[in-house]
Design an enzyme around this catalytic site. Structure first.
Site, short mmCIF file in Angstrom:
data_model
loop_
_atom_site.label_atom_id
_atom_site.label_comp_id
_atom_site.label_asym_id
_atom_site.label_seq_id
_atom_site.Cartn_x
_atom_site.Cartn_y
_atom_site.Cartn_z
N ARG A 1 104.17 69.16 -13.69
CA ARG A 1 102.92 68.75 -14.33
C ARG A 1 103.19 67.52 -15.20
NH1 ARG A 1 101.75 71.63 -18.10
NH2 ARG A 1 103.33 73.25 -18.00
N LYS B 1 95.90 75.68 -12.92
CA LYS B 1 95.73 75.39 -14.35
C LYS B 1 94.43 74.62 -14.62
CE LYS B 1 100.01 76.87 -15.14
NZ LYS B 1 100.32 78.22 -15.55
N ALA C 1 108.74 79.50 -18.89
CA ALA C 1 110.17 79.86 -18.91
C ALA C 1 110.54 80.84 -20.02
CB ALA C 1 111.05 78.62 -19.00
N CYS C 2 109.57 81.67 -20.41
CA CYS C 2 109.87 82.74 -21.37
C CYS C 2 109.77 84.12 -20.72
CB CYS C 2 108.94 82.65 -22.58
SG CYS C 2 109.25 81.22 -23.60
N ASP D 1 100.33 85.17 -14.26
CA ASP D 1 100.19 83.86 -14.91
C ASP D 1 98.87 83.65 -15.64
OD1 ASP D 1 101.27 81.28 -15.49
OD2 ASP D 1 99.96 80.41 -13.97
N ARG E 1 110.22 81.73 -27.09
CA ARG E 1 111.68 81.75 -27.00
C ARG E 1 112.22 81.31 -28.36
NH1 ARG E 1 115.78 81.27 -22.87
NH2 ARG E 1 114.32 81.65 -21.18
N GLY F 1 115.03 94.45 -17.66
CA GLY F 1 114.51 95.81 -17.53
C GLY F 1 114.47 96.58 -18.84
#
EC number: 4.1.1.32
Length: 609
Positions: free
Chosen positions: A79, A233, A276-277, A300, A423, A519
């Site tokens: 993006r 998006k 990416a979290c 998402d 994060r 997990g």
């Protein structure tokens, strides 16, 4: 003379749609117009054409049935946030976190003036124009909404069949007068007669532009995922967030999962994390604790509306997963790996010598030889990643082995808890329960995370990402926070979802992740469910309610007592520093910041003493 290239027979009587298609055809001047019907035969034909063009490469039919590999132009891999515009009538409606352009000025850039000039004029010459009718959400659901994307990319037309409900059934649903969002896409690479095409056409000039009042999207110059699959998006978040503001619902960058305890009814949980979290990993979680199961609704995006019973109901508006491949493997997300068995497209991954795909994190052992995403020979000694960090898979959600049976329920699923998280190596505990709805909105407003490869920017910088919506909110972020406050104002507070903040990424002084994650995150979900049922203890701290050490199930977990204390601790001194950063953040939005968030900030400062 207008080129009535979309003249009958067209597969619809929707006059507004027909005349719009004609208008775009006249502007972009394609060689042919194809109305997509969404059939299997059409998909196979598109993929065959892409193979002939060199865009697709068919993978080994035994190892990866009906699947393809694509490599993008090296300049078209993510993006492009700096080329993404919100063209609202008033600049302040876009707000300080979006790029704004005057809508008339932007339209002139695209279509020129008095029939001359403009990026889209003749942009599809030498190409086929695909008319792609699509539905966000289950067809016929009152929570769903329709769109039509016009594109000159067969890659986009094929991908939209996986990512949305697409084709003739959508036109049938639309009828003669139904509302649809208009989306126009061109790779910006017209072909002169006799000019050879390239496998991945694109243009160094890029615009991804949204016209919120008109419910329109125009995208130019990029063939990549989020810039080109305009249902994702662009529609499902940027345009839909404006629709949601106007109509009293929520369009959010959230996974939705179904969590079933060993005894008792299932609970549905929505969660918003920046890129990416671990959204996809949590959506497809395999809990390590006995008797608890997770099933996937979506990974998402969530569209949520209040039902007649006062509860908040969510649908997943997508039909596929468009996931980041690197880091996805048997250890991190076995269910994603099982989903990818076939019928998938892999973009910018590496190719194995036996006709399959590979990426970093997919297997314990790295292959001795690969072809990297740029087409070069690659060995573990090469010193560069074999797959691009933002390499993607496009795969049908229905193939996920733990997709919940109700993932396409037109009524949606009732949400009991909403999770926010980022994060964060420092300060933020493993899990925090908000005191009430507005405090939860305050937690969501303060989400922060390190930048990731999913957008063009430096890795490792801390960035505020309110509600994980910073790149995706279609209007002023201050007004968006206010909308979250407003939607709950007249509601029965006892029926609202409880809001939590989670952080799987806390590090100790040695830089080690203290919580094992993956997990084991099911243990945190278990505490949340037990809190919802009034069965688990919590301790009030200045920042919210945390689990007591005894109430968090750590049975069979190799976690030192000191580590558990660290994960469930609130360092008041550190939190005073953290709180001191809040005013600058809230001031970003000026008088658009809701007063309720300032009230929450002052209450936090008081509690910290």
């Amino acid at each position: 003379m207008a080129r009535d290239i979309a003249a009958p027979p067209v597969p619809t009587n929707h006059q507004e749609l027909i005349s719009w298609v004609n208008e775009i055809a006249e502007l972009t001047q394609p060689d042919a117009v194809v109305w997509c019907d969404g059939s299997e035969a059409e998909y196979e034909r598109l993929c065959g054409e892409l193979v002939e063009k060199g865009t697709f490469r068919k993978l080994d039919p035994i190892k990866r049935p009906n699947s393809y590999y694509a490599a993008s132009d090296p300049t078209d891999v993510a993006r492009v946030e700096d080329r993404t515009f919100i063209c609202s009538a008033k600049e302040e409606d876009a707000g300080p976190t979006n790029h704004w352009k005057d809508p008339a000025e932007m339209r002139a850039i695209f279509t020129g003036d008095k029939g001359e000039g403009g990026l889209f004029r003749g942009s599809m010459r030498g190409r086929t124009m695909y008319v792609v009718p699509f539905c966000m959400g289950p067809l016929g659901s009152p929570l769903s909404a329709l769109g039509v994307e016009i594109t000159d990319s067969a890659y986009v037309a094929a991908s939209m069949r996986t990512m949305t409900r697409m084709g003739q059934p959508v036109l049938d649903e639309l009828g003669d007068e139904g509302f649809f969002v208009k989306a126009v896409h061109s790779v910006g690479a017209p072909l002169e007669p006799g000019q050879a095409d390239v496998p991945w056409p694109c243009n160094s000039t890029k615009y991804i532009s949204h016209f919120p009042e008109d419910r329109e999207i125009w995208s130019y110059g990029s063939g990549y995922g989020g810039n080109a699959l305009l249902g994702k998006k662009c529609y499902a978040l940027r345009i839909a967030s404006v629709m949601a503001r106007d109509e009293g619902w929520l369009a959010e960058h959230m996974l939705v999962l179904k969590l079933t305890p060993p005894t008792g009814a299932p609970k549905y949980v929505a969660a918003a994390f920046p890129s990416a979290c671990g959204k996809t990993n949590l959506a497809m979680l395999e809990p390590t604790i006995s008797g608890w199961t997770v099933e996937t609704i979506g990974d998402d995006i969530a569209w949520m509306r209040f039902g007649e019973d006062g509860r908040l109901y969510a649908i997943n508006p997508e039909a596929g997963f468009f996931g980041v491949a690197p880091g996805t493997g048997e250890h991190t997300n076995a269910n994603a790996m099982k989903t990818l068995w076939g019928n998938s497209v892999f973009t910018n991954v590496a190719l194995t010598d036996d006709g399959d795909v590979w990426w970093e994190g997919m297997t314990e052992e790295t292959p001795a030889h690969l072809t990297d995403w740029k087409g070069n020979d690659w060995t573990p000694e090469s010193g560069t990643p074999a797959a691009h960090p933002n390499a993607r898979f496009t795969t049908p959600a229905a193939q996920c082995p733990i997709i919940a049976p109700e993932w396409e329920d037109p009524r949606g699923v009732p949400i009991s808890a909403i999770l926010f998280g980022g994060r964060r190596a420092t300060a933020v505990p493993l899990v925090t329960e908000s005191f009430d709805w507005n405090h939860g909105v305050f937690l969501g407003a303060n989400v922060a995370s390190e930048k990731t490869a999913a957008a063009e920017g430096k890795v490792g910088e801390l960035r505020r990402d309110p509600f994980a919506m910073l790149p995706f909110c279609g209007y002023n972020m201050g007004d968006y926070m206010g909308h979250w406050v407003d939607v709950a104002k007249d509601k029965d507070q006892s029926k609202l979802p409880k809001i939590y903040y989670v952080n799987w990424f806390r590090k100790d002084d040695a830089g080690r992740f203290v919580w094992p994650g993956f997990g084991e995150n099911g243990r945190v979900l278990k505490w949340i469910v037990e809190r919802l049922e009034g069965r688990a203890d919590g301790v009030e701290t200045p920042i919210g309610v945390l689990p007591t050490k005894e109430s968090l199930d750590t049975d069979g977990l190799d976690l030192a007592d000191a580590d558990l204390e660290f994960l469930l601790s609130v360092d008041k001194e550190v939190w005073r520093e953290e709180a001191a950063l809040v005013p600058e953040h809230l001031n970003t939005f000026g008088d658009h910041t809701p007063a309720e968030l300032w009230d929450q900030y002052r209450a936090l400062v008081r509690r910290l003493g």
